[in-house]
Scaffold this active site. Structure first.
Site, PDB file in Angstrom:
ATOM      1  N   ASN A   9      29.725  44.818  41.437  1.00 50.88           N
ATOM      2  CA  ASN A   9      30.846  43.930  41.122  1.00 50.88           C
ATOM      3  C   ASN A   9      32.110  44.769  41.251  1.00 50.88           C
ATOM      4  OD1 ASN A   9      32.758  42.223  40.049  1.00 50.88           O
ATOM      5  ND2 ASN A   9      32.052  42.443  37.931  1.00 50.88           N
ATOM      6  N   LYS A  11      35.134  43.920  41.067  1.00 56.72           N
ATOM      7  CA  LYS A  11      36.269  43.454  40.242  1.00 56.72           C
ATOM      8  C   LYS A  11      37.546  43.430  41.081  1.00 56.72           C
ATOM      9  CE  LYS A  11      33.887  45.419  36.301  1.00 56.72           C
ATOM     10  NZ  LYS A  11      33.873  45.570  34.869  1.00 56.72           N
ATOM     11  N   HIS A  95      31.048  35.911  34.015  1.00 57.19           N
ATOM     12  CA  HIS A  95      31.239  37.334  33.680  1.00 57.19           C
ATOM     13  C   HIS A  95      32.079  37.433  32.403  1.00 57.19           C
ATOM     14  CE1 HIS A  95      32.515  41.496  33.854  1.00 57.19           C
ATOM     15  NE2 HIS A  95      31.517  41.704  34.678  1.00 57.19           N
ATOM     16  N   GLU A  97      34.432  39.225  31.561  1.00 56.04           N
ATOM     17  CA  GLU A  97      35.888  39.319  31.753  1.00 56.04           C
ATOM     18  C   GLU A  97      36.486  37.942  32.034  1.00 56.04           C
ATOM     19  OE1 GLU A  97      35.759  42.471  34.668  1.00 56.04           O
ATOM     20  OE2 GLU A  97      35.010  43.811  33.098  1.00 56.04           O
ATOM     21  N   GLU A 167      24.510  41.505  30.235  1.00 57.10           N
ATOM     22  CA  GLU A 167      25.535  42.539  30.176  1.00 57.10           C
ATOM     23  C   GLU A 167      26.147  42.568  28.772  1.00 57.10           C
ATOM     24  OE1 GLU A 167      27.286  43.363  34.288  1.00 57.10           O
ATOM     25  OE2 GLU A 167      28.288  41.562  33.577  1.00 57.10           O
ATOM     26  N   GLY A 173      32.199  48.734  31.226  1.00 53.44           N
ATOM     27  CA  GLY A 173      33.395  49.528  31.489  1.00 53.44           C
ATOM     28  C   GLY A 173      33.728  50.510  30.386  1.00 53.44           C
ATOM     29  N   SER A 212      27.891  49.804  32.381  1.00 50.10           N
ATOM     30  CA  SER A 212      28.027  51.256  32.571  1.00 50.10           C
ATOM     31  C   SER A 212      26.791  51.911  33.200  1.00 50.10           C
ATOM     32  CB  SER A 212      28.381  51.938  31.241  1.00 50.10           C
ATOM     33  OG  SER A 212      29.634  51.467  30.771  1.00 50.10           O
TER      34      SER A 212
HETATM   35  C1  PEP Z   1      30.325  44.629  35.358  1.00 53.04           C
HETATM   36  O1  PEP Z   1      31.488  44.487  35.660  1.00 53.04           O
HETATM   37  O2  PEP Z   1      29.544  43.692  35.530  1.00 53.04           O
HETATM   38  C2  PEP Z   1      29.891  45.926  34.822  1.00 53.04           C
HETATM   39  C3  PEP Z   1      28.656  46.043  34.394  1.00 53.04           C
HETATM   40  O3  PEP Z   1      30.801  46.939  34.808  1.00 53.04           O
HETATM   41  P1  PEP Z   1      30.530  48.489  34.476  1.00 53.04           P
HETATM   42  O4  PEP Z   1      29.325  48.901  35.270  1.00 53.04           O
HETATM   43  O5  PEP Z   1      31.771  49.214  34.905  1.00 53.04           O
HETATM   44  O6  PEP Z   1      30.285  48.592  33.017  1.00 53.04           O
END
Ligand code: PEP
Length: 250
Positions: A9, A11, A95, A97, A167, A173, A212
């Site tokens: 992803n 972003k 997601h 975000e 997630e 992040g 992460s």
């Molecule tokens: C994501 O944006 O779905 C995500 C898991 O980000 P990160 O790996 O940076 O935590």
């Protein structure tokens, strides 16, 4: 056997130059892992470029978000039909975000899920609890509620053709990856909860872990019986990291 998926992803990141470098950097590893599906979700403006770059490799791609509408007076939106025309396979939906910064509710996420499937794409339904919810010991209830909103609108059978990405919001992040035990516990719960409604769905649906994930943590996470790959943010922008994560899913 569920095929593992490693999905990036991106972003709100990238330039014409970096998009080309990233795809060129990961394509050999993707092609060398025929038992792993590798996919990227670029910002919508780069989908055309990614489609061209991926015409002759095994990398799939998708949108990060999508409109419930196909066309019309909906300024700023991108529709499923548009991204499908470029050969996209997936769209992320829900997601954290989007839920957090764009106030997307479970009901809107469910409506987007339906629109994605209606137009031939595969939804990647993102779910997960906040730190407060984990500390209040309501993680399982939270993920059930998030999935139930889709089931209530689309029916349990709709989940036969989707991907779920668990997630935990506190891990996205932040550099705080869930331990493989923490992740497996929630993945197993999601699968057994789904099995109460449909054994076919529970067996078939790929449940990705996101939060992460790095090359160093991927192998152990993906070795868990109910973790079918990863949704990767930050590390998906670094060729060596993403390649290492693909290797971890082999
Ligand atoms: C994501 O944006 O779905 C995500 C898991 O980000 P990160 O790996 O940076 O935590």
């Amino acid at each position: 056997m569920r095929t593992p998926i490693v999905m990036g992803n991106w972003k709100l990141n990238g330039s014409k130059e970096s998009v080309t470098a990233l795809i060129k950097g990961i394509e050999a590893a993707a092609d060398a892992a025929p038992n792993v599906e590798v996919a990227v979700c670029p910002p919508a403006i780069f989908i055309d470029q990614v489609a061209t770059l991926c015409a002759n490799n095994s990398i799939e791609f998708g949108a990060q978000d999508i409109s419930t509408e196909v066309s019309g007076a909906f300024t700023g939106e991108t529709s499923t039909v548009m991204v499908k025309e470029f050969g996209a396979k997936y769209s992320l939906v829900g997601h954290s975000e989007r839920r957090q910064y764009h106030n997307e509710t479970d009901a809107l996420v469910a409506a987007k899920f339906v629109a994605i499937q209606a137009n031939g794409l595969v939804p990647v339904l993102c779910i997960g609890e906040t730190l407060e919810e984990r500390e209040a010991d309501v993680t399982k209830k939270v993920v059930e509620t998030q999935i139930k909103a889709v089931i209530d609108l689309a029916g349990i059978e709709a989940l036969e053709n989707c991907v779920i990405a668990y997630e935990p919001v506190w891990a996205i992040g932040t550099g705080k990856v869930a331990t493989s035990e923490q992740a497996q516990e929630v993945h197993a719960h999601i699968r057994s909860w789904l099995a109460e409604q449909s054994k076919v769905v529970a067996e078939k649906v790929q449940i990705l872990y996101g939060g992460s994930v790095k090359a160093a943590s991927a192998k152990e996470l993906f070795a868990q019986p109910d973790i079918d790959g990863g949704l990767v943010g930050g590390a998906a922008l670094i060729v060596e990291e993403f390649v290492g994560i693909i290797e971890g899913a082999k």
